[in-house]
Scaffold this motif. Sequence first.
Motif, PDB file in Angstrom:
ATOM      1  N   VAL A 195      -1.421  -9.764  -5.515  1.00  0.00           N
ATOM      2  CA  VAL A 195      -1.309  -8.316  -5.287  1.00  0.00           C
ATOM      3  C   VAL A 195      -2.574  -7.606  -5.756  1.00  0.00           C
ATOM      4  O   VAL A 195      -3.098  -6.726  -5.074  1.00  0.00           O
ATOM      5  N   ILE A 196      -3.103  -8.024  -6.914  1.00  0.00           N
ATOM      6  CA  ILE A 196      -4.309  -7.382  -7.447  1.00  0.00           C
ATOM      7  C   ILE A 196      -5.492  -7.592  -6.499  1.00  0.00           C
ATOM      8  O   ILE A 196      -6.351  -6.734  -6.362  1.00  0.00           O
ATOM      9  N   ASN A 197      -5.498  -8.729  -5.815  1.00  0.00           N
ATOM     10  CA  ASN A 197      -6.594  -9.003  -4.882  1.00  0.00           C
ATOM     11  C   ASN A 197      -6.371  -8.409  -3.487  1.00  0.00           C
ATOM     12  O   ASN A 197      -7.222  -8.523  -2.619  1.00  0.00           O
ATOM     13  N   MET A 198      -5.196  -7.803  -3.265  1.00  0.00           N
ATOM     14  CA  MET A 198      -4.944  -7.148  -1.973  1.00  0.00           C
ATOM     15  C   MET A 198      -5.784  -5.879  -1.867  1.00  0.00           C
ATOM     16  O   MET A 198      -6.211  -5.326  -2.874  1.00  0.00           O
ATOM     17  N   SER A 199      -5.968  -5.405  -0.627  1.00  0.00           N
ATOM     18  CA  SER A 199      -6.591  -4.096  -0.463  1.00  0.00           C
ATOM     19  C   SER A 199      -5.551  -3.033  -0.845  1.00  0.00           C
ATOM     20  O   SER A 199      -4.357  -3.316  -0.897  1.00  0.00           O
TER      21      SER A 199
ATOM     22  N   GLU B 246      -2.897  -2.694   1.816  1.00  0.00           N
ATOM     23  CA  GLU B 246      -1.941  -3.800   1.826  1.00  0.00           C
ATOM     24  C   GLU B 246      -0.896  -3.629   0.725  1.00  0.00           C
ATOM     25  O   GLU B 246       0.303  -3.796   0.948  1.00  0.00           O
ATOM     26  N   ALA B 247      -1.374  -3.320  -0.487  1.00  0.00           N
ATOM     27  CA  ALA B 247      -0.473  -3.165  -1.621  1.00  0.00           C
ATOM     28  C   ALA B 247       0.509  -2.030  -1.364  1.00  0.00           C
ATOM     29  O   ALA B 247       1.709  -2.136  -1.654  1.00  0.00           O
TER      30      ALA B 247
ATOM     31  N   GLU C 157       6.145  -9.083   4.532  1.00  0.00           N
ATOM     32  CA  GLU C 157       5.308  -8.780   3.360  1.00  0.00           C
ATOM     33  C   GLU C 157       5.409  -9.902   2.321  1.00  0.00           C
ATOM     34  O   GLU C 157       4.411 -10.331   1.760  1.00  0.00           O
TER      35      GLU C 157
ATOM     36  N   LYS D 224       3.355 -13.080   2.730  1.00  0.00           N
ATOM     37  CA  LYS D 224       1.920 -13.062   2.426  1.00  0.00           C
ATOM     38  C   LYS D 224       1.627 -13.629   1.037  1.00  0.00           C
ATOM     39  O   LYS D 224       0.479 -13.926   0.722  1.00  0.00           O
ATOM     40  N   LEU D 225       2.650 -13.746   0.196  1.00  0.00           N
ATOM     41  CA  LEU D 225       2.434 -14.265  -1.160  1.00  0.00           C
ATOM     42  C   LEU D 225       2.146 -15.760  -1.091  1.00  0.00           C
ATOM     43  O   LEU D 225       2.667 -16.456  -0.215  1.00  0.00           O
TER      44      LEU D 225
ATOM     45  N   ILE E 193       3.955  -2.622  -8.198  1.00  0.00           N
ATOM     46  CA  ILE E 193       2.917  -3.102  -7.267  1.00  0.00           C
ATOM     47  C   ILE E 193       1.802  -2.067  -7.143  1.00  0.00           C
ATOM     48  O   ILE E 193       0.624  -2.371  -7.298  1.00  0.00           O
ATOM     49  N   ILE E 194       2.218  -0.813  -6.903  1.00  0.00           N
ATOM     50  CA  ILE E 194       1.237   0.274  -6.762  1.00  0.00           C
ATOM     51  C   ILE E 194       0.423   0.406  -8.047  1.00  0.00           C
ATOM     52  O   ILE E 194      -0.805   0.512  -8.023  1.00  0.00           O
TER      53      ILE E 194
ATOM     54  N   ALA F  17      -0.150  -1.803 -10.450  1.00  0.00           N
ATOM     55  CA  ALA F  17      -1.060  -2.914 -10.717  1.00  0.00           C
ATOM     56  C   ALA F  17      -2.328  -2.756  -9.886  1.00  0.00           C
ATOM     57  O   ALA F  17      -3.439  -2.957 -10.374  1.00  0.00           O
ATOM     58  N   LYS F  18      -2.133  -2.365  -8.622  1.00  0.00           N
ATOM     59  CA  LYS F  18      -3.300  -2.201  -7.739  1.00  0.00           C
ATOM     60  C   LYS F  18      -4.176  -1.040  -8.220  1.00  0.00           C
ATOM     61  O   LYS F  18      -5.400  -1.111  -8.156  1.00  0.00           O
TER      62      LYS F  18
ATOM     63  N   TYR G  82     -11.902  -3.970 -13.405  1.00  0.00           N
ATOM     64  CA  TYR G  82     -12.643  -5.035 -14.065  1.00  0.00           C
ATOM     65  C   TYR G  82     -13.524  -4.431 -15.148  1.00  0.00           C
ATOM     66  O   TYR G  82     -14.128  -3.380 -14.942  1.00  0.00           O
TER      67      TYR G  82
END
Lengths: 199, 199
Positions: A33-37, A40-41, B14, B17-18, B48-49, B51-52, B57
């Motif tokens: 999920v962190i690597n999704m755009s 996408e998320a 969805e 995709k995992l 999810i939202i 985390a994104k 970094y």
Amino acid sequence: MKVYIEPIGRLINEFSKLPGVGAKTAQRFAYKVINMSETEAKGFAEAIISAKKNVHYCKVCGNFSEGEICDVCKVRSSDTICVVKEPKDVIAIEKLNEYNGVYHVLHGTISPLDGIGPDDINIKGLLARIAEAGGSVKEVIMATNPDVEGEATAMYITNLIKPLGIKVSRLAHGLPIGTDLEYADEVSLARAFVDRKTL
Amino acid sequence: MKVYIEPIGRLINEFSKLPGVGAKTAQRFAYKVINMSETEAKGFAEAIISAKKNVHYCKVCGNFSEGEICDVCKVRSSDTICVVKEPKDVIAIEKLNEYNGVYHVLHGTISPLDGIGPDDINIKGLLARIAEAGGSVKEVIMATNPDVEGEATAMYITNLIKPLGIKVSRLAHGLPIGTDLEYADEVSLARAFVDRKTL
């Protein structure tokens, strides 16, 4: 110090609630999920909200439905009713493209050990449907699981419906296609003998 | 007619995709979400939202961080820098509670076959950190994976840093603890011989 920063820890915790997902798998999902755009998320999160909000149960048969009445009940003739335990059983049968009738979802099976009696599952709804149809229902197919609870529920419902003069049938038990006799489980093999067909 | 109603089909899509999730597992996950309470489903979507949105970094080391600089860089002395491929490797090492220095995340390894050269991963950042520290860095531990790309990357960075008079070390290879000699892979067993320790 804690190993995960809060948003990651929280997401891992949420994924761990899914069936069969342990800490390690939940962690992999979270990284994904962190690597999704961002799009996408967002789509993922919205799909969860939408499924929870827009999936209801059909007023007639108890199947998953977007509206009050499901797509199956809307278009198919109700001559034949297939009785199943859960909405996902409807999907399993629909995938076959074999069955053309309607369904009735019990949302459970009779299980005295778990305190679930005939009144706790949707048997009344089935009887009401049959009564309302005024004799147009020709057959009821009992498609509950071939386990103790499923068999008991099928027997119970059969005893209620058969006196109404409606044909009641049960899915066939026996050897699964493609198995070796040697490896078949004993109960299925025994049933295959008892229910053998004349050729 | 389609087997799944739209909101269920979308959610299954969805979940598919995992990593490692096929159609059947995605279906199980979707049923689980549909059976959640509204609050639970909302919490899941928000995680999810969040985390994104909130996982960034670290400006210094490239590790996962909520703020500009991660919790590790904030509090630890930078005498020792442990170089890893990905942020999740930091988490794996942090779980040990063994290491007390800081990290440097390369976000990849040199892999000519995939067109990834030394300039495509964060090696420059590592050299800049060492230069900025003005001699305070005493050791760099190469903790890239023990595979071809990881070894090549470790060698490449070692050749750049060693001339600066800094100690460079590599994680030990050999037999994993708890294995049987008989079942150990040949490469690890060979390395265990070469790197044998005097007792």
